[in-house]
Design a protein around this motif. Structure first.
Motif, PDB file in Angstrom:
ATOM      1  N   ALA A   1       0.821  -1.212   0.000  1.00  0.00           N
ATOM      2  CA  ALA A   1       0.000   0.000   0.000  1.00  0.00           C
ATOM      3  C   ALA A   1       0.851   1.256   0.000  1.00  0.00           C
ATOM      4  CB  ALA A   1      -0.939  -0.012   1.209  1.00  0.00           C
ATOM      5  N   TYR A   2       2.016   1.212   0.665  1.00  0.00           N
ATOM      6  CA  TYR A   2       2.828   2.417   0.794  1.00  0.00           C
ATOM      7  C   TYR A   2       3.355   2.932  -0.531  1.00  0.00           C
ATOM      8  CZ  TYR A   2       6.868  -0.800   0.553  1.00  0.00           C
ATOM      9  OH  TYR A   2       7.776  -1.754   0.169  1.00  0.00           O
ATOM     10  N   ALA A   3       3.395   2.089  -1.564  1.00  0.00           N
ATOM     11  CA  ALA A   3       4.036   2.456  -2.822  1.00  0.00           C
ATOM     12  C   ALA A   3       3.050   2.819  -3.926  1.00  0.00           C
ATOM     13  CB  ALA A   3       4.940   1.314  -3.299  1.00  0.00           C
ATOM     14  N   THR A   4       1.770   2.878  -3.644  1.00  0.00           N
ATOM     15  CA  THR A   4       0.779   3.170  -4.676  1.00  0.00           C
ATOM     16  C   THR A   4      -0.107   4.333  -4.265  1.00  0.00           C
ATOM     17  OG1 THR A   4      -0.950   1.697  -3.815  1.00  0.00           O
ATOM     18  CG2 THR A   4       0.718   0.711  -5.259  1.00  0.00           C
ATOM     19  N   SER A   5      -0.594   5.063  -5.259  1.00  0.00           N
ATOM     20  CA  SER A   5      -1.532   6.159  -4.980  1.00  0.00           C
ATOM     21  C   SER A   5      -2.809   5.606  -4.356  1.00  0.00           C
ATOM     22  CB  SER A   5      -1.853   6.919  -6.267  1.00  0.00           C
ATOM     23  OG  SER A   5      -2.469   6.068  -7.232  1.00  0.00           O
ATOM     24  N   LEU A   6      -3.266   4.464  -4.846  1.00  0.00           N
ATOM     25  CA  LEU A   6      -4.464   3.828  -4.306  1.00  0.00           C
ATOM     26  C   LEU A   6      -4.270   3.463  -2.837  1.00  0.00           C
ATOM     27  CD1 LEU A   6      -5.092   1.479  -7.346  1.00  0.00           C
ATOM     28  CD2 LEU A   6      -6.686   3.263  -6.612  1.00  0.00           C
TER      29      LEU A   6
ATOM     30  N   LEU B   1       6.186  -2.284  10.210  1.00  0.00           N
ATOM     31  CA  LEU B   1       6.191  -2.185   8.750  1.00  0.00           C
ATOM     32  C   LEU B   1       7.622  -2.184   8.213  1.00  0.00           C
ATOM     33  CD1 LEU B   1       4.680  -1.642   6.050  1.00  0.00           C
ATOM     34  CD2 LEU B   1       4.928   0.810   6.549  1.00  0.00           C
ATOM     35  N   VAL B   2       7.864  -3.032   7.222  1.00  0.00           N
ATOM     36  CA  VAL B   2       9.151  -3.061   6.528  1.00  0.00           C
ATOM     37  C   VAL B   2       8.936  -2.467   5.136  1.00  0.00           C
ATOM     38  CG1 VAL B   2      11.002  -4.501   5.612  1.00  0.00           C
ATOM     39  CG2 VAL B   2       9.898  -5.120   7.778  1.00  0.00           C
ATOM     40  N   ILE B   3       9.563  -1.330   4.877  1.00  0.00           N
ATOM     41  CA  ILE B   3       9.392  -0.643   3.600  1.00  0.00           C
ATOM     42  C   ILE B   3      10.562  -0.970   2.685  1.00  0.00           C
ATOM     43  CG2 ILE B   3       9.095   1.577   2.453  1.00  0.00           C
ATOM     44  CD1 ILE B   3       7.954   2.698   4.988  1.00  0.00           C
ATOM     45  N   GLU B   4      10.269  -1.651   1.598  1.00  0.00           N
ATOM     46  CA  GLU B   4      11.305  -2.007   0.640  1.00  0.00           C
ATOM     47  C   GLU B   4      11.395  -0.923  -0.432  1.00  0.00           C
ATOM     48  OE1 GLU B   4      10.676  -5.834  -1.008  1.00  0.00           O
ATOM     49  OE2 GLU B   4      10.241  -6.787   0.919  1.00  0.00           O
ATOM     50  N   PRO B   5      12.602  -0.526  -0.820  1.00  0.00           N
ATOM     51  CA  PRO B   5      12.751   0.460  -1.899  1.00  0.00           C
ATOM     52  C   PRO B   5      12.510  -0.198  -3.261  1.00  0.00           C
ATOM     53  CG  PRO B   5      14.902  -0.243  -1.118  1.00  0.00           C
ATOM     54  CD  PRO B   5      13.893  -0.925  -0.232  1.00  0.00           C
ATOM     55  N   LEU B   6      11.296  -0.117  -3.750  1.00  0.00           N
ATOM     56  CA  LEU B   6      10.960  -0.763  -5.016  1.00  0.00           C
ATOM     57  C   LEU B   6      11.583  -0.037  -6.199  1.00  0.00           C
ATOM     58  CD1 LEU B   6       7.214  -1.441  -4.164  1.00  0.00           C
ATOM     59  CD2 LEU B   6       9.181  -2.947  -3.843  1.00  0.00           C
TER      60      LEU B   6
ATOM     61  N   THR C   1      11.147   5.421  -4.168  1.00  0.00           N
ATOM     62  CA  THR C   1      10.192   4.954  -3.163  1.00  0.00           C
ATOM     63  C   THR C   1      10.468   5.601  -1.816  1.00  0.00           C
ATOM     64  OG1 THR C   1      10.077   2.790  -4.257  1.00  0.00           O
ATOM     65  CG2 THR C   1       9.206   2.936  -2.026  1.00  0.00           C
ATOM     66  N   ILE C   2       9.424   6.161  -1.195  1.00  0.00           N
ATOM     67  CA  ILE C   2       9.573   6.709   0.152  1.00  0.00           C
ATOM     68  C   ILE C   2       9.777   5.548   1.120  1.00  0.00           C
ATOM     69  CG2 ILE C   2       8.427   7.935   2.030  1.00  0.00           C
ATOM     70  CD1 ILE C   2       6.947   9.585  -0.036  1.00  0.00           C
TER      71      ILE C   2
ATOM     72  N   TYR D   1      -6.776  13.518  -2.009  1.00  0.00           N
ATOM     73  CA  TYR D   1      -6.260  12.778  -3.156  1.00  0.00           C
ATOM     74  C   TYR D   1      -4.784  12.476  -2.936  1.00  0.00           C
ATOM     75  CZ  TYR D   1      -4.263  17.267  -4.669  1.00  0.00           C
ATOM     76  OH  TYR D   1      -3.559  18.436  -4.723  1.00  0.00           O
ATOM     77  N   SER D   2      -4.262  11.555  -3.742  1.00  0.00           N
ATOM     78  CA  SER D   2      -2.853  11.178  -3.657  1.00  0.00           C
ATOM     79  C   SER D   2      -2.247  11.129  -5.046  1.00  0.00           C
ATOM     80  CB  SER D   2      -2.708   9.801  -3.004  1.00  0.00           C
ATOM     81  OG  SER D   2      -1.368   9.323  -3.111  1.00  0.00           O
ATOM     82  N   THR D   3      -1.021  11.614  -5.176  1.00  0.00           N
ATOM     83  CA  THR D   3      -0.273  11.464  -6.424  1.00  0.00           C
ATOM     84  C   THR D   3       1.039  10.748  -6.122  1.00  0.00           C
ATOM     85  OG1 THR D   3       0.803  13.633  -6.156  1.00  0.00           O
ATOM     86  CG2 THR D   3      -1.230  13.552  -7.460  1.00  0.00           C
ATOM     87  N   THR D   4       1.458   9.918  -7.030  1.00  0.00           N
ATOM     88  CA  THR D   4       2.733   9.211  -6.903  1.00  0.00           C
ATOM     89  C   THR D   4       3.467   9.234  -8.232  1.00  0.00           C
ATOM     90  OG1 THR D   4       1.669   7.085  -7.394  1.00  0.00           O
ATOM     91  CG2 THR D   4       1.968   7.659  -5.066  1.00  0.00           C
ATOM     92  N   VAL D   5       4.782   9.261  -8.158  1.00  0.00           N
ATOM     93  CA  VAL D   5       5.635   9.214  -9.352  1.00  0.00           C
ATOM     94  C   VAL D   5       6.729   8.177  -9.116  1.00  0.00           C
ATOM     95  CG1 VAL D   5       7.186  10.482 -10.880  1.00  0.00           C
ATOM     96  CG2 VAL D   5       5.217  11.650  -9.862  1.00  0.00           C
ATOM     97  N   ASP D   6       6.711   7.115  -9.889  1.00  0.00           N
ATOM     98  CA  ASP D   6       7.762   6.090  -9.851  1.00  0.00           C
ATOM     99  C   ASP D   6       7.974   5.499  -8.459  1.00  0.00           C
ATOM    100  OD1 ASP D   6       8.039   6.764 -12.483  1.00  0.00           O
ATOM    101  OD2 ASP D   6       9.945   7.819 -12.253  1.00  0.00           O
ATOM    102  N   GLN D   7       6.918   5.386  -7.672  1.00  0.00           N
ATOM    103  CA  GLN D   7       7.041   4.815  -6.339  1.00  0.00           C
ATOM    104  C   GLN D   7       7.015   3.285  -6.364  1.00  0.00           C
ATOM    105  OE1 GLN D   7       7.151   6.477  -3.015  1.00  0.00           O
ATOM    106  NE2 GLN D   7       7.983   8.008  -4.418  1.00  0.00           N
ATOM    107  N   LEU D   8       6.122   2.730  -7.149  1.00  0.00           N
ATOM    108  CA  LEU D   8       5.990   1.274  -7.260  1.00  0.00           C
ATOM    109  C   LEU D   8       6.924   0.709  -8.328  1.00  0.00           C
ATOM    110  CD1 LEU D   8       4.474  -1.402  -6.621  1.00  0.00           C
ATOM    111  CD2 LEU D   8       2.830  -0.743  -8.395  1.00  0.00           C
TER     112      LEU D   8
END
Length: 287
Positions: A160-165, A185-190, A194-195, A213-220
Motif C-alpha cells: 500500500a505504501y508504494a501506490t496512490s491507491l 512495517l518493513v518498507i522495501e525500496p521498489l 520509493t519513500i 487525493y494522492s499522487t505518486t511518481v515512480d514509487q511502485l
C-alpha cells in the motif's frame, strides 16, 4: 497484459505474507490452522516464484516441510497444485477461486463501465482497489497501455505504501488502524524514488487526508505516475480507491490534478452511489 513487479523479486528475507497473516495473534477460537496453511501455500506462488520445491515453499510460508507437504498433498488431490521435476506449481483450477469473487460481486457490471469511461476520456489506465492487510488488491482495471511495467491487473497485490491507491486507502483509516499498519512495517525500496522513511510516509498520508487525493511518481515501478481519490460509502467510510495513471514523462502530477481530478472525484461519487444499490457488493468491498 503487463508485467508484474514480482518478476524482479529477490529471495524472501522473512516468511511470505500469507504465513504472517495466518499467525495473527487475534485469531478466533475456532480458527483452522491447517486451512490457513493451505491458503498460505497458494499465496506463496507468484510470477517470481512460479515453481518451487517443498523446502522453498516451507521457507516462503514460515512452516515446517512436513506441514507444507501435508498442505501440498491436499491441494494436489483437489486439483489446485501440480508437480513437475520435484517442483510444485499452480494448476488452472486455482482461477475458479478468483473468478467466483469476480462474478458473484458483479465487478464487470458495476465497476467496469466507470473505468471504461475514464480511459475513453483520458486514455492510459484506471483501477479500483481495496486494502487488505498492508497491501492493496486491484478488484477492477481498464487500460489502453501495453508497456512492460508493474501490472494493475485484477487480483494484483502490491504494498500500500508504494501506490496512490494504497495511500488514499491508508489516509481513510483511523489513527488507531494507521498505528497498527506502521507497527513493524518493513518498507522495501521498489525504486530509487520509493519513500522508505516511515515518518515521511506518515506525513504524506496526513497531507492526503487534508487534500483528499494522492499522487505518486515512480514509487511502485519506474514509468508510473498516478492520481487516486477515495470511494466513500454513504456513511463517509473509505471503502475503496479509484485512480488514473499514465507514463512518467508524458504526464506529471500537476497535469493530472488540473485535468483529471475533477472528473475522477465525480466518478468516485458515482461509483459510491452505484455500490449503494448493491449492498452485497458494497459489503464485500468495504469489509
Amino acid at each position: 497484459m503487463t508485467l508484474d513487479r514480482t518478476t524482479q523479486s529477490t529471495p524472501d528475507p522473512q516468511p511470505h505474507k500469507g504465513a504472517r497473516d495466518a499467525h495473527d495473534d487475534r485469531k478466533p477460537a475456532e480458527f483452522v490452522e491447517a486451512l490457513a496453511k493451505g491458503l498460505a501455500v497458494l499465496e506463496a506462488f507468484d510470477s517470481g516464484h512460479p515453481e518451487m520445491s517443498l523446502s522453498e515453499i516451507a521457507r516462503r510460508i514460515g512452516s515446517s516441510p512436513a506441514a507444507a507437504r501435508r498442505s501440498l498433498i491436499t491441494l494436489s488431490a483437489l486439483g489446485y497444485v501440480g508437480q513437475r521435476n520435484k517442483k510444485f506449481h499452480l494448476r488452472p483450477k486455482i482461477m475458479t477461486l478468483g473468478s467466483a469473487f469476480y462474478f458473484s460481486a458483479r465487478i464487470d457490471e458495476v465497476l467496469q463501465p466507470f473505468l471504461r469511461d475514464l480511459v475513453t476520456k483520458f486514455g492510459d489506465a484506471s483501477s479500483v482497489a481495496t486494502l487488505e492487510q498492508r497491501d492493496v488488491i486491484y478488484i477492477a482495471h481498464n487500460s489502453v497501455q501495453r508497456a512492460r511495467r508493474a501490472a494493475a491487473t485484477v487480483g494484483a497485490r502490491y504494498p500500500a505504501y508504494a501506490t496512490s491507491l494504497g495511500r488514499v486507502l491508508l489516509a481513510g483509516q483511523s489513527d488507531t488502524a494507521l498505528d497498527r499498519y506502521f507497527d513493524g512495517l518493513v518498507i522495501e525500496p521498489l525504486t530509487s524514488k520509493t519513500i522508505t522513511d516511515p515518518e515521511a510516509l506518515r506525513a504524506e498520508i496526513e497531507l492526503i487526508r487534508q487534500d483528499g487525493y494522492s499522487t505518486t511518481v515512480d514509487q511502485l515501478d519506474y514509468g508510473i505516475t498516478a492520481l487516486a481519490v477515495p470511494v466513500r460509502s454513504l456513511d463517509g467510510r473509505t471503502i475503496a480507491a479509484l485512480n488514473t495513471s499514465g507514463y512518467t514523462g508524458m504526464v506529471d502530477p500537476a497535469a493530472l490534478i488540473e485535468h483529471r481530478l475533477p472528473d475522477l472525484r465525480i466518478m468516485a461519487s458515482s461509483i459510491a452511489q452505484s455500490l449503494a444499490k448493491y449492498p452485497v457488493l458494497e459489503g464485500i468491498i468495504g469489509s
